[in-house]
Design a protein around this motif. Structure first.
Motif, short mmCIF file in Angstrom:
data_model
loop_
_atom_site.label_atom_id
_atom_site.label_comp_id
_atom_site.label_asym_id
_atom_site.label_seq_id
_atom_site.Cartn_x
_atom_site.Cartn_y
_atom_site.Cartn_z
N ALA A 1 18.55 15.44 97.37
CA ALA A 1 20.18 15.31 97.21
C ALA A 1 20.48 13.82 97.22
CB ALA A 1 20.90 15.91 98.28
N CYS A 2 19.69 12.93 97.68
CA CYS A 2 20.22 11.67 97.63
C CYS A 2 18.96 10.53 97.89
CB CYS A 2 21.00 11.22 98.97
SG CYS A 2 20.65 12.05 100.43
N ILE A 3 19.32 9.56 97.20
CA ILE A 3 18.27 8.15 97.44
C ILE A 3 19.07 6.92 97.56
CG2 ILE A 3 18.40 7.99 94.99
CD1 ILE A 3 15.56 6.93 94.69
N LEU A 4 18.54 6.11 98.50
CA LEU A 4 19.03 5.01 99.08
C LEU A 4 18.34 3.71 98.26
CD1 LEU A 4 21.17 3.59 101.15
CD2 LEU A 4 19.14 3.32 102.56
N ALA A 5 19.10 3.03 97.46
CA ALA A 5 18.73 1.67 96.87
C ALA A 5 18.96 0.27 97.84
CB ALA A 5 19.20 1.45 95.29
N VAL A 6 17.88 -0.30 97.85
CA VAL A 6 17.98 -1.63 98.77
C VAL A 6 17.82 -2.68 98.07
CG1 VAL A 6 17.08 -2.71 100.91
CG2 VAL A 6 16.99 -0.08 100.70
N GLY A 7 18.76 -3.66 98.18
CA GLY A 7 18.65 -4.97 97.18
C GLY A 7 18.10 -6.06 98.31
N GLN A 8 18.15 -7.30 97.68
CA GLN A 8 17.43 -8.47 98.29
C GLN A 8 18.42 -8.87 99.44
OE1 GLN A 8 16.48 -11.93 95.97
NE2 GLN A 8 18.75 -11.89 94.98
N GLY A 9 18.07 -9.60 100.50
CA GLY A 9 19.16 -10.34 101.46
C GLY A 9 19.46 -11.65 100.57
N ASN A 10 20.82 -12.14 100.52
CA ASN A 10 21.37 -13.21 100.37
C ASN A 10 22.16 -13.73 101.32
OD1 ASN A 10 20.41 -12.98 97.49
ND2 ASN A 10 21.81 -11.28 97.13
#
Length: 495
Positions: free
Chosen positions: A425-434
């Motif tokens: 039911a869900c998926i977590l998208a993780v970006g880069q650290g800035n």
């Protein structure tokens, strides 16, 4: 001696009659499938494969092996390699062939003794439908020459597919052209080609644009000017100096022929494309995005490395934090049950992690992630990623999962929205650290600017399972965990 021959003849008639009766019931035999080149052959999982005993007065008794369904989503597969050749003896446990499914490449192990009489689907065949006959085996090697050349499957009769010479294949593929697509007609008229000399590859004898382009490329043809363009060209040449126009036409012809290149997809990539399209069209996505301060997490990671010699990645801590958040908000650890038309809660917290491989994106699973230590998660993720890239994942290591994480923090990606992997039911998208400048409250209560590391988290959720309240609670819990990483994760580093 004559009496012995009469006795043997009578036994053969009884055996043929018994085999003919059993052919109608089409019994199911068990064959074992296990990951290709897997070091640990256990646990391999067993799959019930439909086989048919057939016999007649003209043909010897034989066993027809059909393409099995090796995963819940598989409706076709590829024959990667034939281990046994025609005429080879098959013992119990021998690997007959390797089958590429939508998930992995599996070995086809036999639990029956016999001889491989005919290979109906040659090595390298693509998109073989489930239930299609792929091979014929017999019990007696003397029966190999008496196996049939055609195999009936239900109401259809499927002809035997045996590797032949290329020239013979091409002559067999010739069909009459019954239809011509509009784009093919345009190219034929533009280049002045004869359609009767071309081969139609489309369904029901349809001549396609690709067939005409192939003929243009092989013959080196160039487009012929129309009558109106010839008249305009002649009038122009009479009033002005002649100019050469042949080279541009040749260049245009080359551009038409070489304008694209077809890249064949693996079975895994085809299934991924199909399932993602179904997810995007059939699942009501909604998105929640928030930024979290990464400095406490990075400080905690350095503390583990320097003080306790425990090496973990940022992704390992994210997996642990997500599992802890799902335990605090159990309504988020659920899926949509289409049969019942309601939400079903999951008993365990199994985190699927996206791993890029040569064959496509795989999602190995960290089972019961909320109950495992941070160091255990770290070692398991490394092992699963290596197996995924080597194609050695077992079915239980990539089938299932209750929540997915896709991390592109190693690339220059600030934020993105991922597509839900059904039936989750869900998926977590993780970006880069800035590093950004943020106002913080000093110890004396005054506000001052400071440089902090921030990371974006975007949750894609199924709106049938998640409403805004559940989504908000899970994001708030996850944000608090990242802000208090040492407090939450320290108890789970060692036990």
């Amino acid at each position: 001696m004559r009496n012995i021959r009469v006795l043997v003849s009578g036994l053969c008639r009884v055996r043929s009659s018994f085999v003919s009766r059993t052919a109608r019931s089409a019994p199911r035999r068990l064959f074992t499938f296990s990951p290709v080149k897997s070091i640990l052959r256990s646990p391999s999982y067993e799959c019930s494969v439909r086989v048919r005993w057939l016999a007649s007065s003209a043909n010897a008794p034989h066993l027809v092996l059909e393409m099995p369904a090796l995963s819940p989503t598989m409706n076709q597969g590829n024959i990667a390699k034939w281990i046994k050749k025609e005429g080879d003896k098959i013992d119990v446990g021998d690997v007959i062939c390797e089958i590429e499914t939508d998930k992995a490449t599996l070995e086809f192990e036999s639990l029956e003794e016999g001889y491989l009489a005919k290979i109906l689907v040659p090595e390298g065949s693509k998109d073989v439908l489930v239930g299609q006959p792929i091979a014929i085996t017999v019990e007696d090697p003397d029966d190999i020459k008496n196996v049939p050349t055609t195999i009936s499957s239900g109401a259809e009769t499927k002809e035997e597919k045996v590797p032949q010479d290329v020239g013979h294949k091409e002559s067999a593929k010739k069909t009459d052209i019954r239809r011509i697509s509009p784009s093919a007609k345009l190219l034929i008229s533009e280049y002045g080609l004869d359609a009767s000399s071309m081969k139609a590859s489309g369904p029901r004898g349809t001549l396609l644009k690709g067939d005409v382009l192939e003929a243009i490329k092989s013959r080196g043809a160039s487009p012929q000017p129309s009558k109106s363009s010839q008249d305009s060209t002649s009038s122009t040449m009479q009033s002005a100096q002649p100019t050469a126009h042949k080279p541009p036409q040749l260049a245009s012809s080359k551009q038409v022929v070489d304008s694209h290149e077809d890249l064949p997809n693996s079975q895994i990539r085809k299934v991924i494309a199909k399932r993602l399209l179904e997810s995007k069209q059939g699942t009501p996505h909604f998105y929640l995005s928030s930024d979290v301060i990464l400095d406490p997490l990075l400080a905690f990671r350095n503390h583990l490395k320097e003080q306790h010699n425990v090496k973990v990645s940022v992704n390992d801590i994210i997996i642990k934090a997500v599992a802890t958040a799902l335990r605090s908000v159990p309504e988020a650890n659920a899926y949509w049950n289409a049969e019942k038309g309601d939400t079903s809660l999951c008993d365990s917290i199994d985190i699927s992690i996206a791993v890029a491989t040569e064959k496509g994106l795989m999602t190995p699973i960290v089972s019961n992630a909320d109950q495992k230590t941070l160091s255990a998660i770290s070692s398991e993720v490394k092992e699963l990623a290596e197996k995924a890239r080597a194609g050695k994942l077992t079915p239980e290591q990539f089938q299932g999962g209750t929540f997915s994480i896709s991390n592109l923090g190693m690339f220059p990606v600030d934020h993105f929205c991922a597509i839900i992997n059904p039936p989750q039911a869900c998926i977590l998208a993780v970006g880069q650290g800035n590093k950004v400048v943020e106002p913080i409250i000093d110890s004396d209560g005054t506000e001052k600017p400071a440089v902090v590391t921030k990371m974006n988290l975007t949750l894609s959720a199924d709106n049938r399972v998640f409403d805004e309240n559940i989504g908000g609670d899970s994001q708030v819990c996850l944000t608090l965990l990242f802000g208090n990483t040492p407090k939450i994760c320290w108890l789970h580093v060692c036990r």
